[in-house]
Design a protein around this motif. Structure first.
Motif, PDB file in Angstrom:
ATOM      1  N   ALA A 190      -1.435  19.281  13.860  1.00 43.33           N
ATOM      2  CA  ALA A 190      -2.584  18.207  12.823  1.00 43.33           C
ATOM      3  C   ALA A 190      -2.959  17.699  12.725  1.00 43.33           C
ATOM      4  O   ALA A 190      -4.297  16.704  12.914  1.00 43.33           O
ATOM      5  N   VAL A 191      -1.638  16.394  14.135  1.00 46.06           N
ATOM      6  CA  VAL A 191      -2.125  15.106  14.521  1.00 46.06           C
ATOM      7  C   VAL A 191      -3.252  15.894  15.906  1.00 46.06           C
ATOM      8  O   VAL A 191      -4.607  14.788  16.611  1.00 46.06           O
ATOM      9  N   ASP A 192      -2.556  17.274  16.566  1.00 42.75           N
ATOM     10  CA  ASP A 192      -4.332  17.618  17.095  1.00 42.75           C
ATOM     11  C   ASP A 192      -5.697  17.598  16.979  1.00 42.75           C
ATOM     12  O   ASP A 192      -6.260  17.070  17.595  1.00 42.75           O
ATOM     13  N   LEU A 193      -5.164  17.882  15.600  1.00 44.76           N
ATOM     14  CA  LEU A 193      -6.803  18.428  14.961  1.00 44.76           C
ATOM     15  C   LEU A 193      -7.210  16.610  14.217  1.00 44.76           C
ATOM     16  O   LEU A 193      -8.494  16.875  13.410  1.00 44.76           O
ATOM     17  N   GLY A 194      -6.414  15.513  14.237  1.00 46.36           N
ATOM     18  CA  GLY A 194      -7.356  14.666  14.024  1.00 46.36           C
ATOM     19  C   GLY A 194      -6.855  13.989  13.039  1.00 46.36           C
ATOM     20  O   GLY A 194      -6.466  12.757  12.790  1.00 46.36           O
ATOM     21  N   ALA A 195      -5.122  14.604  13.028  1.00 45.30           N
ATOM     22  CA  ALA A 195      -4.291  13.346  11.532  1.00 45.30           C
ATOM     23  C   ALA A 195      -3.709  12.246  11.708  1.00 45.30           C
ATOM     24  O   ALA A 195      -3.621  12.501  12.980  1.00 45.30           O
ATOM     25  N   ALA A 196      -3.848  11.564  11.173  1.00 45.81           N
ATOM     26  CA  ALA A 196      -3.051  10.704  11.797  1.00 45.81           C
ATOM     27  C   ALA A 196      -1.333  10.837  10.775  1.00 45.81           C
ATOM     28  O   ALA A 196      -0.816  10.939   9.816  1.00 45.81           O
ATOM     29  N   ARG A 197      -0.055  10.288  10.822  1.00 45.72           N
ATOM     30  CA  ARG A 197       1.184  10.333  10.441  1.00 45.72           C
ATOM     31  C   ARG A 197       1.419   8.382  10.014  1.00 45.72           C
ATOM     32  O   ARG A 197       1.235   7.701  10.974  1.00 45.72           O
ATOM     33  N   ASP A 198       2.070   8.506   8.830  1.00 48.60           N
ATOM     34  CA  ASP A 198       2.618   6.150   8.163  1.00 48.60           C
ATOM     35  C   ASP A 198       4.290   7.173   7.722  1.00 48.60           C
ATOM     36  O   ASP A 198       3.693   7.768   7.051  1.00 48.60           O
ATOM     37  N   ALA A 199       4.976   6.031   8.437  1.00 48.39           N
ATOM     38  CA  ALA A 199       6.805   6.822   7.700  1.00 48.39           C
ATOM     39  C   ALA A 199       7.066   6.130   7.131  1.00 48.39           C
ATOM     40  O   ALA A 199       8.181   6.082   6.442  1.00 48.39           O
ATOM     41  N   ARG A 200       6.118   5.524   6.006  1.00 49.96           N
ATOM     42  CA  ARG A 200       6.967   4.239   4.829  1.00 49.96           C
ATOM     43  C   ARG A 200       6.845   5.322   4.013  1.00 49.96           C
ATOM     44  O   ARG A 200       6.097   5.921   3.410  1.00 49.96           O
ATOM     45  N   PRO A 201       7.643   4.939   3.067  1.00 50.93           N
ATOM     46  CA  PRO A 201       7.818   5.654   2.035  1.00 50.93           C
ATOM     47  C   PRO A 201       6.646   4.926   1.160  1.00 50.93           C
ATOM     48  O   PRO A 201       6.945   3.440   1.108  1.00 50.93           O
ATOM     49  N   VAL A 202       6.300   5.324   0.186  1.00 54.82           N
ATOM     50  CA  VAL A 202       5.470   5.508  -0.803  1.00 54.82           C
ATOM     51  C   VAL A 202       6.087   5.618  -2.886  1.00 54.82           C
ATOM     52  O   VAL A 202       6.852   6.095  -2.674  1.00 54.82           O
ATOM     53  N   ALA A 203       5.832   3.861  -3.223  1.00 49.51           N
ATOM     54  CA  ALA A 203       6.688   3.381  -4.148  1.00 49.51           C
ATOM     55  C   ALA A 203       5.763   3.771  -4.996  1.00 49.51           C
ATOM     56  O   ALA A 203       6.499   3.279  -6.097  1.00 49.51           O
ATOM     57  N   ALA A 204       4.659   4.343  -5.127  1.00 49.55           N
ATOM     58  CA  ALA A 204       3.901   3.470  -6.358  1.00 49.55           C
ATOM     59  C   ALA A 204       2.510   4.130  -5.577  1.00 49.55           C
ATOM     60  O   ALA A 204       1.924   3.834  -4.354  1.00 49.55           O
ATOM     61  N   LEU A 205       2.013   4.395  -6.722  1.00 46.88           N
ATOM     62  CA  LEU A 205       0.457   5.106  -6.511  1.00 46.88           C
ATOM     63  C   LEU A 205      -0.601   4.500  -7.597  1.00 46.88           C
ATOM     64  O   LEU A 205      -0.412   4.065  -8.920  1.00 46.88           O
ATOM     65  N   ASP A 206      -1.597   3.785  -7.374  1.00 45.20           N
ATOM     66  CA  ASP A 206      -2.898   2.886  -8.441  1.00 45.20           C
ATOM     67  C   ASP A 206      -3.736   3.750  -8.249  1.00 45.20           C
ATOM     68  O   ASP A 206      -4.186   3.454  -6.863  1.00 45.20           O
ATOM     69  N   ARG A 207      -3.888   3.609  -8.853  1.00 42.81           N
ATOM     70  CA  ARG A 207      -6.097   4.077  -9.488  1.00 42.81           C
ATOM     71  C   ARG A 207      -7.062   2.737  -9.059  1.00 42.81           C
ATOM     72  O   ARG A 207      -6.353   1.881  -9.211  1.00 42.81           O
ATOM     73  N   GLN A 208      -7.580   2.893  -8.134  1.00 44.35           N
ATOM     74  CA  GLN A 208      -8.343   1.632  -7.602  1.00 44.35           C
ATOM     75  C   GLN A 208     -10.119   2.353  -7.931  1.00 44.35           C
ATOM     76  O   GLN A 208     -10.109   3.626  -8.618  1.00 44.35           O
TER      77      GLN A 208
END
Length: 463
Positions: A190-208
């Motif tokens: 996936a990274v080879d095809l352009g994906a990025a990674r972020d190892a931080r845990p998600v604690a909240a998901l807010d609508r904008q």
């Protein structure tokens, strides 16, 4: 309730007035293949950023499929910091084949065929991915034998996919895979095809206004993106709004044991309501895999806790199920292990009442109730909503049960195809069978119709 246009008109005979109702013509957008409540997904712009929350098998397959489709996935989620592997020690790839033309029958076969072909392709890049090949389903009682033999005739698969043997159904191309190199390879590709990674845990998901904000436990922004796919396993739905939409999900803690087989041990796996594998070679210390136990609870946390103190009970249950189909193997394990409990791995799995996963747009229960309650309760037609009834840009892949490794490639392709505007790998009617809103529709169907009590009387009347 039926969606009819009701009019008061002059009566006939001794009646002064009467009511007439006319059902409207079905809306042009309605299709017998796709229920009106299963709304089409608009394709995303090329290279649009899509956040995938999770670090397990479903998240990794989803990130890869999105990257292959020309989108820009951001895979967000940590690996365990305590050294615990984020996956089981081995994964059984075996079909759950049933007769008939139900969505469950179709999707079970499609997911199995898709996954086997993908594993065989990846095995060309990763020697040792397959730890064992071949899975046997013992016949069981006379009724079970007749059903399975009928299934062989109905499917008419070639012998290298399905074979009827004296001891049961044999699946030559099924088997056991090693999750560790598979997880690594999916992320790397996936990274080879352009994906990025972020190892931080998600604690909240807010609508904008323009999408969704992913925040960590301190409230800091991890990313702001127009589209989010939640593929974080049993614990992930805690990030989603509207608990009503996920009320039917069932959770259970399960344990896989790693006994050291001895004696005349089979060279293929057995799948019988539990499962046992052959000795899995040096990568697994020569141990087999025996599973799996199940302790149900209302939440993932409670399910994990329920399993944590039951190792002795769980191994006894797993051995008892094995003894019903192969008492000789159960005795070998019992003799080899004595009173010692074999090493084990514990996880939580989630399922739905119809045993199909939830994969698709995250519904807005208030909008579904407003637009589709009458339809759920038997109306023949209902006006097509002009606005979205789902949470804009929010999707989920969850409740994969014990078949995450088998379902994930297929479900990821189904979601990515819709977001990329590509041809679907499944029929439109099967999208509804996977859609998370189907649980809402079932719930509304069980409610008393508007204006009536649960006993069937009109509201406001007395006996």
């Amino acid at each position: 309730r039926g969606g009819a246009e009701v009019e008061r008109r002059p009566g006939f005979g001794r009646k002064r007035h009467c009511l007439t109702g006319r059902l409207p013509d079905p809306p042009a957008a309605a299709s017998p293949e796709r229920p009106i409540w299963c709304r089409p997904i608009g394709p995303r712009a090329p290279e649009e950023k899509v956040a995938v929350i999770g670090s397990g098998i479903a998240a990794r397959w989803t990130a890869l499929r999105l990257a292959e489709a020309g989108l820009r996935p951001l895979l967000v989620g940590p690996e365990p910091s305590d050294g615990t592997p984020p996956h089981p020690p081995a994964a059984l790839i075996a079909p759950k084949l049933v007769r008939g033309t139900t969505a469950y029958a179709r999707l079970s076969a499609l997911s199995y065929l898709t996954t086997v072909r993908e594993m065989e392709r990846i095995a060309g890049e990763i020697p040792g991915l397959w730890l064992a090949r071949g899975v046997l389903e013992p016949w069981g009682d006379a009724d079970g034998t007749a059903r399975r033999q009928d299934l062989v005739r109905t499917l008419d698969w070639p012998a290298d996919w399905l074979e009827s043997r004296a001891e049961g159904l044999f699946h030559p191309r099924a088997g056991v895979v090693d999750p560790a190199p598979l997880h690594s390879r999916l992320a790397e590709r996936a990274v080879d095809l352009g994906a990025a990674r972020d190892a931080r845990p998600v604690a909240a998901l807010d609508r904008q206004a323009d999408g969704w904000r992913l925040a960590d436990a301190d409230g800091a922004t991890i990313a702001s993106v127009p589209t989010v796919i939640l593929a974080a396993g049993p614990y992930g739905t805690a990030l989603l709004p509207d608990a009503e939409a996920w009320a039917e999900i069932r959770h259970s803690g399960g344990r896989l044991f790693r006994p050291a087989p001895a004696g005349d041990w089979p060279d293929h796996a057995l799948n019988y309501g539990g499962f046992v594998t052959p000795a899995l070679g040096p990568a697994q210390d020569g141990r087999a895999l025996l599973g799996a136990s199940a302790h149900a609870a209302a939440t993932p946390e409670a399910a994990a806790a329920a399993e944590s103190g039951c190792a002795a009970e769980s191994v006894a249950d797993c051995l008892a199920r094995l003894a019903r189909v192969r008492p000789d193997l159960a005795r070998l394990l019992d003799d080899a292990g004595g009173s010692a409990e074999p090493p084990s791995w514990t996880g939580v799995r989630s399922t739905t009442p119809d045993h199909l996963p939830l994969a698709g747009p995250v519904p807005d229960p208030a909008s579904y109730r407003r637009h589709f309650r009458a339809l759920a309760q038997g109306a023949r037609a209902t006006p097509t909503p002009t606005a979205t009834v789902d949470r804009p840009g929010l999707f989920a892949i969850t409740a994969l049960g014990a078949r995450g490794y088998q379902m994930a490639p297929f479900l990821a392709e189904a979601i990515a195809s819709q977001l990329a505007g590509a041809p679907l790998p499944l029929a439109a009617r099967d999208l509804a069978a996977l859609h998370p809103a189907r649980t809402l529709m079932r719930g509304m169907a069980r409610e008393a119709p508007a204006g009536r009590t649960a006993s069937g009387r009109n509201a406001g009347t007395t006996a």
